[in-house]
Design an enzyme around this catalytic site. Sequence first.
Site, PDB file in Angstrom:
ATOM      1  N   ASP A  54       0.838  -1.193   0.000  1.00 32.57           N
ATOM      2  CA  ASP A  54       0.000   0.000   0.000  1.00 32.57           C
ATOM      3  C   ASP A  54       0.875   1.246   0.000  1.00 32.57           C
ATOM      4  O   ASP A  54       1.994   1.220  -0.506  1.00 32.57           O
ATOM      5  CB  ASP A  54      -0.917  -0.033   1.228  1.00 32.57           C
ATOM      6  CG  ASP A  54      -2.289   0.540   0.932  1.00 32.57           C
ATOM      7  OD1 ASP A  54      -2.368   1.776   0.760  1.00 32.57           O
ATOM      8  OD2 ASP A  54      -3.256  -0.217   0.867  1.00 32.57           O
TER       9      ASP A  54
ATOM     10  N   SER B 259     -11.102  -0.817  -1.562  1.00 34.32           N
ATOM     11  CA  SER B 259      -9.880  -0.780  -0.747  1.00 34.32           C
ATOM     12  C   SER B 259     -10.135  -1.300   0.652  1.00 34.32           C
ATOM     13  O   SER B 259      -9.230  -1.847   1.275  1.00 34.32           O
ATOM     14  CB  SER B 259      -9.364   0.657  -0.639  1.00 34.32           C
ATOM     15  OG  SER B 259      -8.479   0.967  -1.685  1.00 34.32           O
TER      16      SER B 259
ATOM     17  N   VAL C 246      -5.495 -14.548  -7.391  1.00 31.78           N
ATOM     18  CA  VAL C 246      -5.810 -13.519  -6.404  1.00 31.78           C
ATOM     19  C   VAL C 246      -7.303 -13.577  -6.095  1.00 31.78           C
ATOM     20  O   VAL C 246      -8.122 -13.729  -7.002  1.00 31.78           O
ATOM     21  CB  VAL C 246      -5.439 -12.115  -6.931  1.00 31.78           C
ATOM     22  CG1 VAL C 246      -5.825 -11.037  -5.914  1.00 31.78           C
ATOM     23  CG2 VAL C 246      -3.955 -12.044  -7.238  1.00 31.78           C
TER      24      VAL C 246
ATOM     25  N   ILE D 278     -10.512   1.797  17.297  1.00 29.01           N
ATOM     26  CA  ILE D 278     -11.305   0.731  16.700  1.00 29.01           C
ATOM     27  C   ILE D 278     -10.788  -0.634  17.139  1.00 29.01           C
ATOM     28  O   ILE D 278      -9.722  -0.741  17.759  1.00 29.01           O
ATOM     29  CB  ILE D 278     -11.268   0.825  15.157  1.00 29.01           C
ATOM     30  CG1 ILE D 278      -9.825   0.598  14.665  1.00 29.01           C
ATOM     31  CG2 ILE D 278     -11.813   2.157  14.671  1.00 29.01           C
ATOM     32  CD1 ILE D 278      -9.740   0.319  13.183  1.00 29.01           C
TER      33      ILE D 278
ATOM     34  N   HIS E 149      -3.884   5.912   3.374  1.00 27.82           N
ATOM     35  CA  HIS E 149      -4.611   4.735   2.891  1.00 27.82           C
ATOM     36  C   HIS E 149      -4.072   3.447   3.516  1.00 27.82           C
ATOM     37  O   HIS E 149      -4.838   2.591   3.975  1.00 27.82           O
ATOM     38  CB  HIS E 149      -4.504   4.693   1.366  1.00 27.82           C
ATOM     39  CG  HIS E 149      -5.315   3.655   0.704  1.00 27.82           C
ATOM     40  ND1 HIS E 149      -4.826   2.382   0.448  1.00 27.82           N
ATOM     41  CD2 HIS E 149      -6.594   3.654   0.260  1.00 27.82           C
ATOM     42  CE1 HIS E 149      -5.767   1.663  -0.147  1.00 27.82           C
ATOM     43  NE2 HIS E 149      -6.847   2.399  -0.273  1.00 27.82           N
TER      44      HIS E 149
END
Lengths: 696, 197
Positions: free
Chosen positions: A332, A537, A479, A389, A371
Amino acid sequence: MKLVSSAATTRSRRWFRYAAWLLLTVLVTGCFGSPLGGGTGTTFSLQGTVLVEGSDGTPVPGAVIRAAGREATTGQDGTFALEDLPVQGQTMTVTVTAPGYEPATVAIHPSGGANLLVTIVLVPNEDDGGSSGNDGEQGEDGGTGPGGDDGDGGDGGNRDDESPEPRPEPEPVYRGAVEANVRLVNVGNPQVAAAAVVPQELLSRHAARTVTRTTAEAVPGEWIVQLNGEYPVQAINTMWTDAGVRVVERLADNFYLVAADGAGSSVETELRLAQLPNVVSIEPNKRVQPVAVSYLPNDTYFDRQWSLPLVSIPYAWNITTGSRDVVVAVLDTGILPNHPDLQGVNIISGRNFASDQSATNYTDDATSLSHGTMVAGIIGAMTNNGQGIAGINWSVSIMPVRVMSSRSGGTVAAVGQGIRWAADNGAHVINMSLAWDATYNDTFVNQQIEYAASKGVVLVAGAGNDSGRVTMPAAHPDVIAVGAVDRNKRVAWYSNYGSQLELVAPGGDTRSSQANGILSTDIVSRRLSYSYQQGTSFASPHVAGIVALMYSAGITDANEIRELLRHTAEDLGAPGFDNYYGYGLVNAYAAVTGSDPIKAQVAVASADGTRIWGPVTPLRSGARALARLEGVAPGEHTLFAWIDAVPDGMLGDGDFAGVTQVEVPEDGTVTADLVLAVWETLSAQDRARLSALANR
Amino acid sequence: MPTRAKTVKNTYGTARGRRAAWVDWRWIVLLGGISALLVFAGQDATGTPPLGTEATAATGTSKGPAPDMDQARSQDQAVAVDLAVEVVDTGGQRAYVLVLGAMASGLDDAALTFRSGQAFDFVAVQDGREVWRWSAGRVFHQAVTKRRFRPRELVVFAHVWDGRDAAGNPLTGPVEIRAMLTSDPPVATEPVVLDLP
């Protein structure tokens, strides 16, 4: 299960063979101390009738009944009477013999003053044409007719030898069938047994919210017994005094708590109990007790993370909360390791392949929207630390592999390098929340994907947000392509689709409200914080995080992982695989418990519960699990199934189960959709029905 | 959007050679826009990222032209965009500075939705066929974001193109350059035609 015998049959040689397996059927009526007289305090009376098995009440005259050293002979009408029999122990044996019939014994439990009324059924000897005896030779003695010298069974059986016995009606052949599409659904509600077995080191930080889990274990030597009526406890105990059990108390209606009385194995006692008069059903008494005090995470924003219960992640925490031994590579924009909700996460050394920073600098350079930090937080933010979280994995190792800049993206070449490096440095899972146009075919990156797959690495990627064809790398066969759904399980407006789509997971939809997005660790205006975002994403790391949970639960083969994810997914959209939902919405609990629908036990029960067809296990049919039951009688029946996800041999908490009604035709197949949900989410009515059916 | 198609010749000389034939307010706008980009970076309330920029310098000094935002903003569009292309020739190495400018066209902020981390694209078309695209071979994150453009704040995306096609072959003759914000829906500029020697 109980088998209901067919209607009254006449004798036949075939029937004798069946009947050879039957013992006597003793119907005891009016034996609860009814004052019919016939006995004193130490004596009892025994009266009854002896009939031919399988007949319409044909009596057996001349049968000799022996009990307590006394005997009586049945008259022409098959009846007998013995009075003033001494009570000898709690159990007495009565023998019955008659020419042409199998000898029989009956166990009775007399008490002083009782008048027992019995009906005894005798089985004709085999190779007799009928109840007339053996080849007619004894017919004269027993007055039973010419006998069955031809063995046809069609003529014998009548003492009068006047009219042939009707042939027994054959067992009907049913031409109806049931085909059930067995599928699973997610738990949904985070409060449903959303408890985790938490490692001690994670408990020590902060007090967590407690949830008490319970379990039910059989109490040895105790049963809940249903009788065919409501009787005083003492009366039952009187009748059962020789049975080795005693009624402890009446629970409600016609249900009684019964305990073993003395020594003897529990199994033998249960078998004996099952044969006692007036017993309808038996099941072990169970003790419900908390087995562990478990916890919900105390993270501040856990209640805002609607995406976690949507895919049963809190419920999966009953099985595993992850492991630091599992490495998830996040390809990422890099991460912000100083984020407070990543403090304590095992972030192992990463790498940078984007051209704007040095090779060892995998820190994200974003000042708003990091991101990579968001993706990493979904997979494994610190959980139960009193802030932020909850990550899908309470424990995991994150490998940051920077392949693109927050400001300007990256290159396919960098992604290929990142995949190779992650696979060579111990990653078990690679998450790629990135994309390039699928028309851009790059041999180098394709080879790196295949290399990683060959090493057993599970690769997961977002399907893309173009509302069009699935992008690369998700479109590569090695994938797992993940599309996005909103919090109502509808495919997100932006999510790509197509035949390469494999699963969907929560990606959010902030068009109406930010709170409908996916919440995760972020940087906002240069301040480390949290934000809601939307996109494939954020769907992809849900699957990557669940794969990490599966690893920690001992499911480590990449092919098995992929198959389980597919077949345990909650089927959405068109039945089976479709281009918008793939195999469906990922189901974390079903995945970590390996609850493939083809492991289900599927059966059909008649309306009165006396007949059961099955169980059978489903077979794979494309993306579906189909179970077929043949030869089912026409009418409305109950179709039910279960998966013993918590493999304890009992149907209860943690197992999948479902029930529905089907109308079976005379000739043909009825198809039904059978949805299996976690036990605790079923209605009380369904749980009661399933318990009754599964216990037969 | 302006309807004119600019044919830009080699107006500017090299850094060592002649000075520019003219200097006007466009330079101020360009420099100011770049500064604004670096300082304000178009963030919205949720902290979505700054507009991605690509400003890769070729050899020599890039003295890119400024987009004509006056004309762009005169069109009926929430976000006005314009493309300017400047040729830079340093020691025989020719490069083309592609500059895409974007600004809210009205008095209020304007928001655009972007389906990925990609914010813009440049495309070269010759004889009706695409021969080069900036985003080819690039990857972007897959977060859907909203980005805000302000009325007096120029956001600039720039790239120095080497005048070669996707295979690396030098192009000659007329080539049409197109630029766009890759928003949903996209906001595209009028093309600029280059006459490549």
